[in-house]
Scaffold this motif. Structure first.
Motif, PDB file in Angstrom:
ATOM      1  N   SER A 174       2.495   3.222  18.059  1.00  0.00           N
ATOM      2  CA  SER A 174       3.525   3.203  19.066  1.00  0.00           C
ATOM      3  C   SER A 174       2.728   3.671  20.393  1.00  0.00           C
ATOM      4  CB  SER A 174       4.503   4.248  18.777  1.00  0.00           C
ATOM      5  OG  SER A 174       4.044   5.479  18.745  1.00  0.00           O
ATOM      6  N   GLN A 175       1.790   4.534  20.241  1.00  0.00           N
ATOM      7  CA  GLN A 175       0.960   4.689  21.610  1.00  0.00           C
ATOM      8  C   GLN A 175       0.301   3.793  21.825  1.00  0.00           C
ATOM      9  OE1 GLN A 175       2.386   7.695  22.113  1.00  0.00           O
ATOM     10  NE2 GLN A 175       0.272   8.051  23.029  1.00  0.00           N
ATOM     11  N   GLU A 176      -0.224   2.596  21.416  1.00  0.00           N
ATOM     12  CA  GLU A 176      -0.839   1.576  21.469  1.00  0.00           C
ATOM     13  C   GLU A 176      -0.007   0.229  22.006  1.00  0.00           C
ATOM     14  OE1 GLU A 176      -4.450   1.045  21.886  1.00  0.00           O
ATOM     15  OE2 GLU A 176      -4.736   2.988  21.459  1.00  0.00           O
ATOM     16  N   GLY A 177       1.189   0.619  21.528  1.00  0.00           N
ATOM     17  CA  GLY A 177       2.335  -0.641  21.893  1.00  0.00           C
ATOM     18  C   GLY A 177       2.285  -1.637  20.763  1.00  0.00           C
ATOM     19  N   VAL A 178       1.663  -1.360  19.896  1.00  0.00           N
ATOM     20  CA  VAL A 178       1.661  -2.620  18.931  1.00  0.00           C
ATOM     21  C   VAL A 178       2.302  -2.258  17.659  1.00  0.00           C
ATOM     22  CG1 VAL A 178      -0.500  -3.258  19.686  1.00  0.00           C
ATOM     23  CG2 VAL A 178      -0.506  -1.845  17.985  1.00  0.00           C
ATOM     24  N   SER A 179       2.688  -3.081  16.644  1.00  0.00           N
ATOM     25  CA  SER A 179       3.359  -3.034  15.438  1.00  0.00           C
ATOM     26  C   SER A 179       2.402  -1.950  14.415  1.00  0.00           C
ATOM     27  CB  SER A 179       3.591  -4.132  14.444  1.00  0.00           C
ATOM     28  OG  SER A 179       2.495  -4.733  14.098  1.00  0.00           O
ATOM     29  N   TYR A 192      -1.563  -2.224  14.184  1.00  0.00           N
ATOM     30  CA  TYR A 192      -2.615  -1.378  14.197  1.00  0.00           C
ATOM     31  C   TYR A 192      -3.337  -0.945  12.908  1.00  0.00           C
ATOM     32  CZ  TYR A 192      -4.641   3.028  15.501  1.00  0.00           C
ATOM     33  OH  TYR A 192      -5.437   4.303  15.613  1.00  0.00           O
ATOM     34  N   ILE A 193      -2.663  -1.273  11.805  1.00  0.00           N
ATOM     35  CA  ILE A 193      -3.551  -0.990  10.529  1.00  0.00           C
ATOM     36  C   ILE A 193      -4.522  -1.975  10.516  1.00  0.00           C
ATOM     37  CG2 ILE A 193      -3.352  -1.161   7.951  1.00  0.00           C
ATOM     38  CD1 ILE A 193      -0.466   0.429   8.309  1.00  0.00           C
ATOM     39  N   VAL A 194      -4.287  -3.302  10.815  1.00  0.00           N
ATOM     40  CA  VAL A 194      -5.322  -4.293  10.708  1.00  0.00           C
ATOM     41  C   VAL A 194      -6.568  -4.107  11.539  1.00  0.00           C
ATOM     42  CG1 VAL A 194      -5.796  -6.807  11.257  1.00  0.00           C
ATOM     43  CG2 VAL A 194      -3.890  -6.279  10.026  1.00  0.00           C
ATOM     44  N   TYR A 195      -6.008  -3.596  12.964  1.00  0.00           N
ATOM     45  CA  TYR A 195      -6.972  -3.196  13.896  1.00  0.00           C
ATOM     46  C   TYR A 195      -7.931  -2.125  13.386  1.00  0.00           C
ATOM     47  CZ  TYR A 195      -8.763  -0.365  17.762  1.00  0.00           C
ATOM     48  OH  TYR A 195      -9.638   0.597  18.376  1.00  0.00           O
ATOM     49  N   ALA A 196      -7.202  -0.993  12.710  1.00  0.00           N
ATOM     50  CA  ALA A 196      -8.253  -0.088  12.385  1.00  0.00           C
ATOM     51  C   ALA A 196      -9.150  -0.183  11.278  1.00  0.00           C
ATOM     52  CB  ALA A 196      -7.156   1.219  11.935  1.00  0.00           C
ATOM     53  N   LEU A 197      -8.700  -1.089  10.327  1.00  0.00           N
ATOM     54  CA  LEU A 197      -9.511  -1.535   9.195  1.00  0.00           C
ATOM     55  C   LEU A 197     -10.618  -2.545   9.434  1.00  0.00           C
ATOM     56  CD1 LEU A 197      -6.696  -2.181   6.568  1.00  0.00           C
ATOM     57  CD2 LEU A 197      -8.544  -0.464   6.137  1.00  0.00           C
ATOM     58  N   THR A 198     -10.258  -3.353  10.717  1.00  0.00           N
ATOM     59  CA  THR A 198     -11.348  -4.289  11.132  1.00  0.00           C
ATOM     60  C   THR A 198     -12.497  -3.543  11.802  1.00  0.00           C
ATOM     61  OG1 THR A 198      -9.725  -6.124  11.358  1.00  0.00           O
ATOM     62  CG2 THR A 198     -11.597  -6.134  12.839  1.00  0.00           C
ATOM     63  N   ARG A 199     -11.963  -2.491  12.580  1.00  0.00           N
ATOM     64  CA  ARG A 199     -12.835  -1.570  13.036  1.00  0.00           C
ATOM     65  C   ARG A 199     -13.732  -0.863  12.389  1.00  0.00           C
ATOM     66  NH1 ARG A 199     -11.478   3.377  16.918  1.00  0.00           N
ATOM     67  NH2 ARG A 199     -13.400   3.954  17.579  1.00  0.00           N
ATOM     68  N   LEU A 213       0.768  -1.138  -0.040  1.00  0.00           N
ATOM     69  CA  LEU A 213       0.234  -0.018  -0.058  1.00  0.00           C
ATOM     70  C   LEU A 213       0.959   1.216   0.103  1.00  0.00           C
ATOM     71  CD1 LEU A 213      -3.112   0.876   0.317  1.00  0.00           C
ATOM     72  CD2 LEU A 213      -2.556   0.932   2.915  1.00  0.00           C
ATOM     73  N   ARG A 214       0.659   2.381  -0.853  1.00  0.00           N
ATOM     74  CA  ARG A 214       1.434   3.590  -0.890  1.00  0.00           C
ATOM     75  C   ARG A 214       0.371   4.522  -0.119  1.00  0.00           C
ATOM     76  NH1 ARG A 214       5.180   2.627  -4.823  1.00  0.00           N
ATOM     77  NH2 ARG A 214       4.701   1.271  -6.413  1.00  0.00           N
ATOM     78  N   LEU A 215       1.162   5.035   0.855  1.00  0.00           N
ATOM     79  CA  LEU A 215       0.428   6.046   1.811  1.00  0.00           C
ATOM     80  C   LEU A 215       1.058   7.249   1.592  1.00  0.00           C
ATOM     81  CD1 LEU A 215       0.166   3.954   5.141  1.00  0.00           C
ATOM     82  CD2 LEU A 215      -1.438   4.329   3.429  1.00  0.00           C
ATOM     83  N   PRO A 216       0.328   8.643   1.746  1.00  0.00           N
ATOM     84  CA  PRO A 216       0.859   9.910   2.126  1.00  0.00           C
ATOM     85  C   PRO A 216       1.879   9.716   3.302  1.00  0.00           C
ATOM     86  CG  PRO A 216      -1.328  10.037   1.527  1.00  0.00           C
ATOM     87  CD  PRO A 216      -1.157   8.555   1.953  1.00  0.00           C
ATOM     88  N   GLN A 230       2.960   8.523   9.116  1.00  0.00           N
ATOM     89  CA  GLN A 230       3.610   9.075  10.161  1.00  0.00           C
ATOM     90  C   GLN A 230       2.432   9.073  11.500  1.00  0.00           C
ATOM     91  OE1 GLN A 230       4.853  12.990   9.493  1.00  0.00           O
ATOM     92  NE2 GLN A 230       7.033  12.165   8.689  1.00  0.00           N
ATOM     93  N   GLN A 231       1.220   9.268  11.206  1.00  0.00           N
ATOM     94  CA  GLN A 231       0.065   9.312  12.004  1.00  0.00           C
ATOM     95  C   GLN A 231      -0.229   8.049  12.312  1.00  0.00           C
ATOM     96  OE1 GLN A 231      -3.158  11.272   9.697  1.00  0.00           O
ATOM     97  NE2 GLN A 231      -2.992  12.996  11.190  1.00  0.00           N
ATOM     98  N   LEU A 232      -0.206   7.023  11.505  1.00  0.00           N
ATOM     99  CA  LEU A 232      -0.423   5.586  11.907  1.00  0.00           C
ATOM    100  C   LEU A 232       0.806   5.199  12.591  1.00  0.00           C
ATOM    101  CD1 LEU A 232      -1.927   4.271   8.402  1.00  0.00           C
ATOM    102  CD2 LEU A 232      -3.437   4.753  10.644  1.00  0.00           C
ATOM    103  N   SER A 233       1.713   5.490  12.467  1.00  0.00           N
ATOM    104  CA  SER A 233       2.813   4.897  13.101  1.00  0.00           C
ATOM    105  C   SER A 233       2.963   5.563  14.504  1.00  0.00           C
ATOM    106  CB  SER A 233       4.343   5.435  12.591  1.00  0.00           C
ATOM    107  OG  SER A 233       4.388   4.654  11.269  1.00  0.00           O
TER     108      SER A 233
END
Length: 107
Positions: A21-26, A30-37, A6-9, A14-17
């Motif tokens: 890091s705030q959630e303590g996950v890779s 985090y992307i899988v979590y956000a998409l699933t949600r 996936l190509r991201l701006p 940076q926001q996703l990273s």
């Protein structure tokens, strides 16, 4: 599991990273979590009428009757020819032992 390139701006990356890091996950987790949600928000449970439930129950009972009963020999043959796989890592030897005891007690 599937792989997606996936190509991201840069700003979104940076926001996703940062969020990961705030959630303590890779970042991947985090992307899988956000998409699933996001996808699960669109999932809607609909009620089914009593008539539909009754009709499905009748159809299921008919299917069971059409299938009939397997003989003990057919059951043994199916069990003897089934694929054997390694247990998942979360299944400790203690849990596997207890499951095998339960299965053996039912046989």
């Amino acid at each position: 599991m599937s792989r997606l390139t996936l190509r991201l701006p840069e700003s979104l990356h940076q926001q996703l990273s940062y969020q990961a890091s705030q959630e303590g996950v890779s970042l991947n987790q985090y992307i899988v979590y956000a998409l699933t949600r996001q996808v699960s928000q669109n999932y809607v449970v609909e009620t089914v009428s009593a008539q539909t439930v009754e009709q499905q129950s009748i159809s299921f009972q008919k299917l069971l009757n059409d299938l009939g009963q397997a003989t003990p020999e057919e059951v043994k043959l199916a069990l003897d020819t089934r694929e054997v796989v390694e247990p998942e890592n979360e299944l400790t030897p203690d849990i596997i032992s207890k499951l095998r005891q339960k299965i053996a007690s039912k046989a």
